[in-house]
Design a protein around this motif. Structure first.
Motif, mmCIF file in Angstrom:
data_model
loop_
_atom_site.group_PDB
_atom_site.id
_atom_site.type_symbol
_atom_site.label_atom_id
_atom_site.label_comp_id
_atom_site.label_asym_id
_atom_site.label_seq_id
_atom_site.Cartn_x
_atom_site.Cartn_y
_atom_site.Cartn_z
ATOM 1 N N THR A 38 0.805 -1.228 0.000
ATOM 2 C CA THR A 38 0.000 0.000 0.000
ATOM 3 C C THR A 38 0.833 1.272 0.000
ATOM 4 N N THR A 39 2.154 1.111 0.006
ATOM 5 C CA THR A 39 3.028 2.276 0.100
ATOM 6 C C THR A 39 3.929 2.370 -1.121
ATOM 7 N N SER A 40 4.210 3.577 -1.530
ATOM 8 C CA SER A 40 4.972 3.758 -2.759
ATOM 9 C C SER A 40 6.480 3.663 -2.568
ATOM 10 N N HIS A 41 6.986 3.917 -1.387
ATOM 11 C CA HIS A 41 8.430 4.027 -1.218
ATOM 12 C C HIS A 41 9.043 2.962 -0.312
ATOM 13 N N GLY A 96 2.109 11.231 4.649
ATOM 14 C CA GLY A 96 2.058 9.799 4.395
ATOM 15 C C GLY A 96 2.180 9.049 5.708
ATOM 16 N N TYR A 97 1.704 7.816 5.723
ATOM 17 C CA TYR A 97 1.710 7.059 6.969
ATOM 18 C C TYR A 97 1.602 5.566 6.698
ATOM 19 N N ALA A 131 -2.592 14.182 0.345
ATOM 20 C CA ALA A 131 -2.142 12.800 0.444
ATOM 21 C C ALA A 131 -2.776 12.011 -0.695
ATOM 22 N N HIS A 132 -2.322 10.796 -0.858
ATOM 23 C CA HIS A 132 -2.925 9.911 -1.848
ATOM 24 C C HIS A 132 -2.861 8.473 -1.348
ATOM 25 N N HIS A 133 -3.686 7.642 -1.947
ATOM 26 C CA HIS A 133 -3.605 6.197 -1.725
ATOM 27 C C HIS A 133 -3.834 5.503 -3.052
ATOM 28 N N TYR A 134 -3.321 4.282 -3.139
ATOM 29 C CA TYR A 134 -3.543 3.495 -4.335
ATOM 30 C C TYR A 134 -5.012 3.095 -4.426
ATOM 31 N N SER A 140 -7.462 3.491 3.553
ATOM 32 C CA SER A 140 -6.662 4.704 3.747
ATOM 33 C C SER A 140 -7.467 5.945 3.382
ATOM 34 N N GLY A 141 -8.263 5.843 2.336
ATOM 35 C CA GLY A 141 -9.130 6.962 1.966
ATOM 36 C C GLY A 141 -10.137 7.278 3.064
ATOM 37 N N ARG A 142 -10.665 6.254 3.720
ATOM 38 C CA ARG A 142 -11.612 6.486 4.818
ATOM 39 C C ARG A 142 -10.936 7.214 5.972
#
Length: 183
Positions: A38-41, A96-97, A131-134, A140-142
């Motif tokens: 779920t994380t990009s990095h 991010g988190y 922020a963003h989420h996949y 994460s959006g919630r």
């Protein structure tokens, strides 16, 4: 603004700078594909070298001018991270988190994100947090919506993860909206 990253205390959590003693907990938490997917990095598998590089990066960012990186500590246990990357020219910060899987669905991400955003908007050089989420990580959006962020759109094939193009759902919150939420 050059304010040193300082602890933030919430009802249940301590958001604090990372320390060398966190290395084993970081490795244990981030060697779970449910988090890294779920994380990009964050790579998988997550190695000791990855953890040491992360801790070195956090140490280099302790002035709080461009970045705030916090360990999320629950009763002495590192259970996640929340970070803010500031762009002073455009008066904004990206947040991010991640939260350890054993602590999902307990309101911890919401509590940590709320505290980090409050810190960002306490600065005199931040008027927007985003922020963003996949796509596919709607939980994460919630979390973002619970703290007042608004969905702004979808960036198609915006990020690459494990060789795949990922669509990202974008959220944002303006300082005046945050202040209105606080009443």
């Amino acid at each position: 603004m050059n304010t040193r990253t300082t602890d933030i205390t919430t009802k249940r959590l301590l958001l604090r700078p990372f320390r060398d003693a966190d290395e084993d907990a970081i490795i244990a938490n981030l060697n779970d594909k449910r988090i890294t997917a779920t994380t990009s990095h964050i790579p998988y598998p997550y190695t000791r070298n990855d953890a040491r590089a992360w801790l070195d990066l956090c140490r280099s960012r302790l002035d709080g001018a461009e970045h705030d990186n916090y360990a999320i500590d629950l009763e002495g246990e590192l259970i996640g991270s929340v970070g803010l990357d500031y762009n002073r020219e455009h008066r904004r910060a990206e947040v991010g988190y991640w939260i350890s899987v054993g602590h999902w669905n307990r309101g911890i991400a919401t509590e940590a994100l709320r505290a980090a955003i409050d810190r960002a908007f306490g600065r005199d050089d931040c008027d927007r947090v985003f922020a963003h989420h996949y796509v596919g990580n709607e939980a994460s959006g919630r979390v973002m919506e619970k703290i007042g962020m608004r969905r702004e759109g979808v960036l198609r094939a915006h990020m690459r993860k494990d060789g795949d193009a990922k669509d990202c759902v974008c959220y944002g919150l303006l300082k005046q909206e945050w202040l209105a939420l606080l009443g």
